[in-house]
Motif scaffolding. Structure first.
Motif, mmCIF file in Angstrom:
data_model
loop_
_atom_site.group_PDB
_atom_site.id
_atom_site.type_symbol
_atom_site.label_atom_id
_atom_site.label_comp_id
_atom_site.label_asym_id
_atom_site.label_seq_id
_atom_site.Cartn_x
_atom_site.Cartn_y
_atom_site.Cartn_z
ATOM 1 N N TRP A 175 0.803 -1.223 0.000
ATOM 2 C CA TRP A 175 0.000 0.000 0.000
ATOM 3 C C TRP A 175 0.836 1.275 0.000
ATOM 4 C CZ3 TRP A 175 0.714 3.506 3.829
ATOM 5 C CH2 TRP A 175 1.287 3.078 5.032
ATOM 6 N N TRP A 181 -1.603 4.763 15.801
ATOM 7 C CA TRP A 181 -1.241 3.919 14.664
ATOM 8 C C TRP A 181 -1.843 4.397 13.345
ATOM 9 C CZ3 TRP A 181 -5.272 1.260 12.287
ATOM 10 C CH2 TRP A 181 -6.452 1.137 13.029
ATOM 11 N N ALA A 182 -2.864 5.234 13.374
ATOM 12 C CA ALA A 182 -3.423 5.791 12.136
ATOM 13 C C ALA A 182 -4.210 7.053 12.465
ATOM 14 C CB ALA A 182 -4.313 4.769 11.430
ATOM 15 N N CYS A 235 -9.585 9.517 13.329
ATOM 16 C CA CYS A 235 -8.844 8.452 14.000
ATOM 17 C C CYS A 235 -9.819 7.484 14.652
ATOM 18 C CB CYS A 235 -7.914 9.044 15.057
ATOM 19 S SG CYS A 235 -8.809 9.826 16.438
ATOM 20 N N VAL A 288 -3.008 0.330 5.076
ATOM 21 C CA VAL A 288 -3.892 1.381 4.584
ATOM 22 C C VAL A 288 -4.486 0.926 3.255
ATOM 23 C CG1 VAL A 288 -4.089 3.804 3.886
ATOM 24 C CG2 VAL A 288 -2.459 3.153 5.680
ATOM 25 N N ASN A 289 -5.788 0.945 3.156
ATOM 26 C CA ASN A 289 -6.462 0.609 1.907
ATOM 27 C C ASN A 289 -6.346 1.828 0.991
ATOM 28 O OD1 ASN A 289 -8.176 -0.087 -0.182
ATOM 29 N ND2 ASN A 289 -9.808 -0.849 1.142
ATOM 30 N N VAL A 317 -12.236 0.407 10.349
ATOM 31 C CA VAL A 317 -11.085 -0.434 10.637
ATOM 32 C C VAL A 317 -11.520 -1.890 10.522
ATOM 33 C CG1 VAL A 317 -9.374 -1.106 12.359
ATOM 34 C CG2 VAL A 317 -10.082 1.296 12.172
ATOM 35 N N THR A 350 1.135 7.129 10.507
ATOM 36 C CA THR A 350 0.853 5.721 10.778
ATOM 37 C C THR A 350 2.064 5.064 11.435
ATOM 38 O OG1 THR A 350 1.722 4.763 8.725
ATOM 39 C CG2 THR A 350 -0.527 5.610 8.662
ATOM 40 N N MET A 384 -8.728 4.910 0.232
ATOM 41 C CA MET A 384 -8.320 6.143 0.903
ATOM 42 C C MET A 384 -8.306 7.310 -0.084
ATOM 43 S SD MET A 384 -7.257 7.948 3.503
ATOM 44 C CE MET A 384 -6.730 6.841 4.815
ATOM 45 N N VAL A 427 0.939 -1.202 10.069
ATOM 46 C CA VAL A 427 -0.429 -0.794 9.730
ATOM 47 C C VAL A 427 -0.674 -1.031 8.242
ATOM 48 C CG1 VAL A 427 -1.911 1.250 9.454
ATOM 49 C CG2 VAL A 427 -0.667 0.880 11.590
ATOM 50 N N PHE A 441 -8.552 0.983 6.998
ATOM 51 C CA PHE A 441 -7.366 0.462 7.659
ATOM 52 C C PHE A 441 -7.574 -0.994 8.043
ATOM 53 C CE2 PHE A 441 -7.747 4.982 8.879
ATOM 54 C CZ PHE A 441 -6.607 5.474 8.253
#
Length: 363
Positions: free
Chosen positions: A130, A266-267, A231, A207-208, A314, A201, A212, A205, A332
């Motif tokens: 990603w 974390w994100a 978040c 991430v899509n 998430v 991040t 996104m 982690v 995420f």
């Protein structure tokens, strides 16, 4: 109408004769009590009646820009003259390793990834899935200094090959994470001010990224926004006092029993103005080592900002090992993923790219 109200709440109707009888018996105080009760009931029922004005739309706690002319410019001229070489209480800060992929570009999203120096394979897993750099997305890994000469040489070789590391002049230790988080802000402000959104991040982690980018451009705005922090919100978290926990905080460090609402680090998705406001506050506020709490909790309260909770976006950890049909839209993956889980989830995303609106999932 009043008789119906009283019947609804099982109150007996008080007629005029009854009131006069009470007055004759010299009980005006009882009349006053009935009157107060009656008034309160009427007001309560009136407020509970449905409004004829129709549904009122929920007002977002953030603002979206509708044209490029409304883009945010960091007011760095308002910072102290020596700000660049200050990092909270460190007076001689420098970037020991530095890269500037944002030069001559206008990225939509700047992703700054907290990474432990030894996590070479994890950074590679992110690069090949990603976290690929493009015109729209710039990804950098944020590190601190290391004591080992061998590890230092390995990091230098990695940076020569990929050119995506940023290393600050502080030791990369657990209690220095707040330095690293504020370094994220410093880098965005001074070296990638054209980015419309900033995503902080961790390296474990997922991430899509296709979804996104769709979320930022279609659901939000390709020109950015303001007053924005997205978040997975945590509220009323107790301060850990146990000596057995690595999260132990003494009363001297933090006196309250609970933390303010904050984001697990974390994100966290920021708009540039929030990055600047938090950076300015962090530079003049006493150091606290739990960066999540300090920056997205204490400092967010100082700038009077409301978090937007994206916990519904998430992916549940159990869904990693369930049939694909059970996976809804997600931004995420679950926190603390290993390298193989990141790679497998990226394969799934590539095969099932789903550019749907996510606005109904955020609160």
């Amino acid at each position: 109408m009043f008789r119906k109200i009283f019947e609804k709440v099982n109150f007996r109707w008080i007629n005029a004769q009854h009131v006069l009888k009470m007055l004759e018996n010299k009980k005006p105080w009882l009349v006053a009590i009935y009157a107060v009760i009656f008034f309160v009931i009427c007001i309560t029922l009136w407020q509970s009646l449905p409004s004829n004005s129709g549904h009122v739309a929920k007002v977002a706690p953030y603002t979206l820009h509708t044209s490029n002319t409304s883009g945010y410019l960091y007011p760095v001229q308002t910072l102290p003259q020596d700000d660049y070489h200050q990092l909270i209480n460190l007076k001689n800060f420098t970037f020991a390793v530095f890269n500037a992929p944002c030069n001559d570009s206008n990225p939509l999203l700047l992703v700054l990834v907290h990474s432990a120096p030894r996590n070479f394979e994890t950074r590679m897993a992110v690069r090949t899935t990603w976290g690929r750099n493009s015109l729209q997305v710039k990804v950098l890994f944020m590190l601190g200094l290391v004591k080992s000469h061998r590890l230092k040489v390995q990091i230098e070789k990695e940076n020569e090959e990929f050119g995506d590391l940023v290393q600050g002049s502080f030791l990369d230790t657990y209690r220095n994470m707040t330095y690293k988080h504020v370094m994220v802000f410093k880098y965005a402000i001074y070296h990638c001010p054209q980015a419309k959104y900033i995503l902080k991040t961790d390296d474990d982690v997922f991430v899509n990224m296709p979804l996104m980018l769709n979320f930022l451009t279609a659901d939000l705005s390709p020109f950015g926004g303001s007053r924005m922090i997205f978040c997975t919100l945590r509220e009323k978290s107790p301060v850990v006092r146990s000596w057995r926990s690595k999260w132990r905080v003494s009363f001297r460090e933090y006196a309250a029993k609970t933390y303010p609402p904050y984001c697990p680090g974390w994100a966290v998705l920021y708009s540039p103005d929030v990055v600047f406001d938090l950076y300015r506050e962090a530079q003049k506020t006493d150091y606290f080592w739990i960066d999540d709490v300090h920056i997205t909790g204490t400092l967010i309260e100082k700038i009077r900002l409301k978090h937007v909770d994206v916990d519904d976006l998430v992916l549940n950890r159990n869904a990693l090992y369930q049939p694909e049909k059970d996976r809804g839209p997600f931004l995420f993956g679950p926190p603390n993923m290993d390298d193989e889980e990141i790679k497998a989830l990226w394969e799934y995303v590539e095969e099932h790219e789903n550019r749907v609106s996510l606005l109904k999932y955020i609160t």
